[in-house]
Design a protein around this motif. Sequence first.
Motif, mmCIF file in Angstrom:
data_model
loop_
_atom_site.group_PDB
_atom_site.id
_atom_site.type_symbol
_atom_site.label_atom_id
_atom_site.label_comp_id
_atom_site.label_asym_id
_atom_site.label_seq_id
_atom_site.Cartn_x
_atom_site.Cartn_y
_atom_site.Cartn_z
ATOM 1 N N ASP A 15 -16.847 55.883 -8.629
ATOM 2 C CA ASP A 15 -17.891 56.912 -8.722
ATOM 3 C C ASP A 15 -17.429 58.148 -9.503
ATOM 4 O OD1 ASP A 15 -16.041 57.843 -6.992
ATOM 5 O OD2 ASP A 15 -17.381 58.091 -5.270
ATOM 6 N N SER A 51 -19.117 57.881 -14.164
ATOM 7 C CA SER A 51 -19.207 57.044 -12.969
ATOM 8 C C SER A 51 -19.509 55.623 -13.418
ATOM 9 C CB SER A 51 -20.331 57.545 -12.070
ATOM 10 O OG SER A 51 -20.646 56.535 -11.124
ATOM 11 N N GLN A 99 -21.175 49.415 -3.580
ATOM 12 C CA GLN A 99 -21.639 50.799 -3.475
ATOM 13 C C GLN A 99 -23.135 50.929 -3.714
ATOM 14 O OE1 GLN A 99 -19.411 53.193 -2.407
ATOM 15 N NE2 GLN A 99 -18.268 51.279 -2.193
#
Length: 206
Positions: free
Chosen positions: A120, A134, A185
């Motif tokens: 990220d 990111s 994620q």
Amino acid sequence: MNISSFHIVSLLLLALMMSACRGQPSGKPPIHTQYNMYWQDRFNAQQENPFFEDRRAMRVPVEGTVARGHLENDPAWFQGVNEDGSYVQSNPADITRSFLMQGQKTYNIYCTPCHGGLGDGDSPVSYYGYMAASLLSERARVMPDGEIYSAIYDGINTMNSYRHQIDVEDRWAVVAYVRALQLSQGASEEDLRRLNIDPEQFTTGE
Ligand code: HEC
């Protein structure tokens, strides 16, 4: 016991062989039974050799010579692009658990300092105000695998190439791992249900 000439010859041979084991180091050159194998004509590095027109003893390889095992003649595998120059859509490697682990290891060494352990961008360098992209952005999620590969191979804008640090198989392993990070994620409730995981377990209470 009947001592034949065979026994005598064998014993003599044995004695001869053992005499080679002197037990202490010697500065003298060893005895060579095959002379011509040891002393052959040769040229030292940088020495002149009149045989060639340019007098160089150290020959340069013929143009286009490729070292064994270095013929990178498959652009999809080595550069991440198709014949027409477009990015390879999906990872050409066999993705197994151990391949992903290999990718994780390489990612953690080479990519975390800038992109962070989760991809990220929250990374050691970001604490100093330098922000790497990111890898979880919408943009990065829809990139073809070949484009991520190419970022490692060629670098991208201000990011350097990592082609000399990471070999071709490891690059693809990193690409696979980046995909795994993106999945981990950004899993939707739908994804979790598909994997038989109860999304309730993961609600953050927002
Ligand atoms: C020294 C810091 C640094 C390291 C190490 C680094 N990157 Fe980057 N990376 C960047 C920066 C900065 C950008 C943004 C470049 C730009 O577009 O200006 C970037 C961009 C990218 C992009 C494109 C993202 C986008 O949205 O355009 C990918 C993919 C990427 N990096 C993958 C990797 C991978 C995989 C590794 C490990 C092999 C790695 N990077 C290592 C700094 C780094």
